[in-house]
Design a protein around this motif. Structure first.
Motif, mmCIF file in Angstrom:
data_model
loop_
_atom_site.group_PDB
_atom_site.id
_atom_site.type_symbol
_atom_site.label_atom_id
_atom_site.label_comp_id
_atom_site.label_asym_id
_atom_site.label_seq_id
_atom_site.Cartn_x
_atom_site.Cartn_y
_atom_site.Cartn_z
ATOM 1 N N SER A 1 0.846 -1.187 0.000
ATOM 2 C CA SER A 1 0.000 0.000 0.000
ATOM 3 C C SER A 1 0.883 1.239 0.000
ATOM 4 O O SER A 1 2.114 1.143 0.069
ATOM 5 C CB SER A 1 -0.924 0.002 1.224
ATOM 6 O OG SER A 1 -0.161 0.026 2.422
ATOM 7 N N HIS B 1 4.937 4.618 -6.691
ATOM 8 C CA HIS B 1 3.732 5.157 -6.059
ATOM 9 C C HIS B 1 2.618 5.375 -7.094
ATOM 10 O O HIS B 1 1.493 4.905 -6.919
ATOM 11 C CB HIS B 1 4.059 6.475 -5.363
ATOM 12 C CG HIS B 1 2.924 7.024 -4.550
ATOM 13 N ND1 HIS B 1 2.670 6.622 -3.253
ATOM 14 C CD2 HIS B 1 1.955 7.930 -4.853
ATOM 15 C CE1 HIS B 1 1.604 7.250 -2.789
ATOM 16 N NE2 HIS B 1 1.157 8.054 -3.747
ATOM 17 N N TYR C 1 -4.400 2.992 -0.993
ATOM 18 C CA TYR C 1 -3.553 4.050 -0.450
ATOM 19 C C TYR C 1 -4.346 4.926 0.505
ATOM 20 O O TYR C 1 -5.566 5.075 0.379
ATOM 21 C CB TYR C 1 -2.934 4.902 -1.566
ATOM 22 C CG TYR C 1 -3.940 5.636 -2.423
ATOM 23 C CD1 TYR C 1 -4.382 6.918 -2.105
ATOM 24 C CD2 TYR C 1 -4.448 5.047 -3.574
ATOM 25 C CE1 TYR C 1 -5.300 7.583 -2.895
ATOM 26 C CE2 TYR C 1 -5.369 5.704 -4.378
ATOM 27 C CZ TYR C 1 -5.788 6.971 -4.033
ATOM 28 O OH TYR C 1 -6.708 7.624 -4.820
#
Length: 375
Positions: A2, A247, A257
């Motif tokens: 995550s 990311h 996220y």
């Protein structure tokens, strides 16, 4: 796996194209940073114990953070979450903030990836956009970052800025390649209504580039990136092999996220949360241990459309099997003729049940995605 996104809502001045949430008043900056740290504690269960592999400081202008503010936020994250030892930790920065001393501070704090908002190397274009830095600073800050030991640097450039021809854009690209950065994000200039450009355009005092001009610059971009060894792994993002943004790649692959700070968004697979886009309201609510957000529960159709929207923009393509099995949406059954048309026009290819957009198709990515959405 995550990620955590932190929205730092402060800027020295307003760029004429930007409609992100930010404030140019620093009076409440310290209180806002303290509130972001508190929100991390309030929402430590959101990721359900998943290890954090990416941390991203966005904004706004995160390079305005002091060393102590940055350390507070990073230490808070590491104290509350399981952070992988090789986590990618990115900080967005403006060139005018990146003195050699500041760069060493960022490196010491644990930042291992810099995202530098250059936008252009052409001084008149920087002035037109009301950027706070000069063309000289654009060049120097990258060299200083490399000297400080940063070996994972991405820069932003904007194309489609009004100009008599493509010579300025070509020069910007050549200057970029001379810097030997690992990653580049390039965005066409978009005129948003609630910006200086938007208001000037409505009044007729600013004339945006024609769509054809912007499309030509995008095609130049694709050609030049290929020539210099960059892989276009998402419509607007290019990297040397192995330097894709972990990311942002996770966003496009549907990884969960947590977003903290005013206007930040969060996603956990079945819902999205949108924090209030107001610094004072945010800090006051957090002061009462309340996270001020709107919740959107995602239907199966919403999730299918999200998957289409994100994956079609990437080099990995849209797996039609996943759409069928996970989201009960059979694109080949509902849009068979349209898929054939896309392939015949050279806009897409279909290989092993995965739909990919071609370079030509990427120019029309948004429209193609809308055409394939679940109604």
């Amino acid at each position: 796996m995550s990620g955590i996104y932190l929205h730092i809502p402060f800027c020295k001045q307003a760029c004429h194209y930007c409609d992100f949430h930010f404030s140019t008043s620093m009076g409440h900056k310290e209180a806002t940073i303290q509130a972001i740290a508190r929100e991390l504690a309030l929402r430590q269960d959101y990721l359900q114990g998943q290890p954090v592999h990416t941390i991203y400081f966005g904004g706004g202008t995160p390079s305005l953070l002091t060393q102590s503010e940055l350390q507070l936020l990073l230490q808070t994250i590491k104290g509350l979450f399981i952070v992988s030892e090789d986590a990618e930790i990115t900080l967005e920065a403006n060139p005018d903030d990146l003195s050699p001393e500041k760069l060493l501070e960022l490196k010491a704090a644990g930042i291992n990836r810099l995202s530098i908002g250059l936008q252009s190397f052409h001084e008149p274009h920087l002035r037109l956009m009301n950027r706070a830095h000069s063309a000289t600073e654009s060049l120097q800050c990258v060299k200083d970052a490399q000297a400080a030991g940063f070996d994972n640097i991405t820069v932003d450039l904007i194309y489609g800025i009004p100009a008599p021809d493509h010579s300025i854009w070509l020069q910007d690209l050549q200057t970029l390649f001379s810097l030997n950065v690992q990653h580049v994000s390039c965005y066409g200039l978009t005129i948003e209504p609630d910006t200086a450009f938007g208001r000037w355009s409505k009044k007729g005092s600013f004339k945006p580039s024609e769509d054809e001009f912007t499309a030509e610059q995008f095609e130049i971009l694709l050609e030049q990136m290929k020539q210099h060894g960059f892989v276009q792994y998402e419509v607007s993002n290019f990297s040397q092999p192995g330097y894709e943004s972990r990311h942002n790649s996770n966003y496009w692959r549907g990884v969960h996220y947590l977003g903290v700070g005013p206007s930040a968004h969060s996603f956990n697979g079945h819902s999205r949360q949108y924090n209030v886009s107001h610094n004072r309201k945010y800090t006051e609510a957090i002061g009462q241990d309340v996270v001020p957000f709107e919740l959107e529960e995602l239907t199966l159709a919403d999730q299918a459309n999200d998957y289409l929207l994100t994956t079609l923009r990437t080099i990995w393509g849209c797996d039609l099997g996943i759409l069928r099995d996970r989201y009960s949406y059979d694109v080949q059954a509902t849009h068979s003729a349209y898929l054939q048309e896309l392939q015949q026009k050279g806009l897409a290819t279909l290989q092993d049940d995965v739909l990919y957009l071609t370079d030509k198709g990427k120019l029309l990515a948004d429209q193609i995605t809308l055409d394939l959405f679940v109604e």
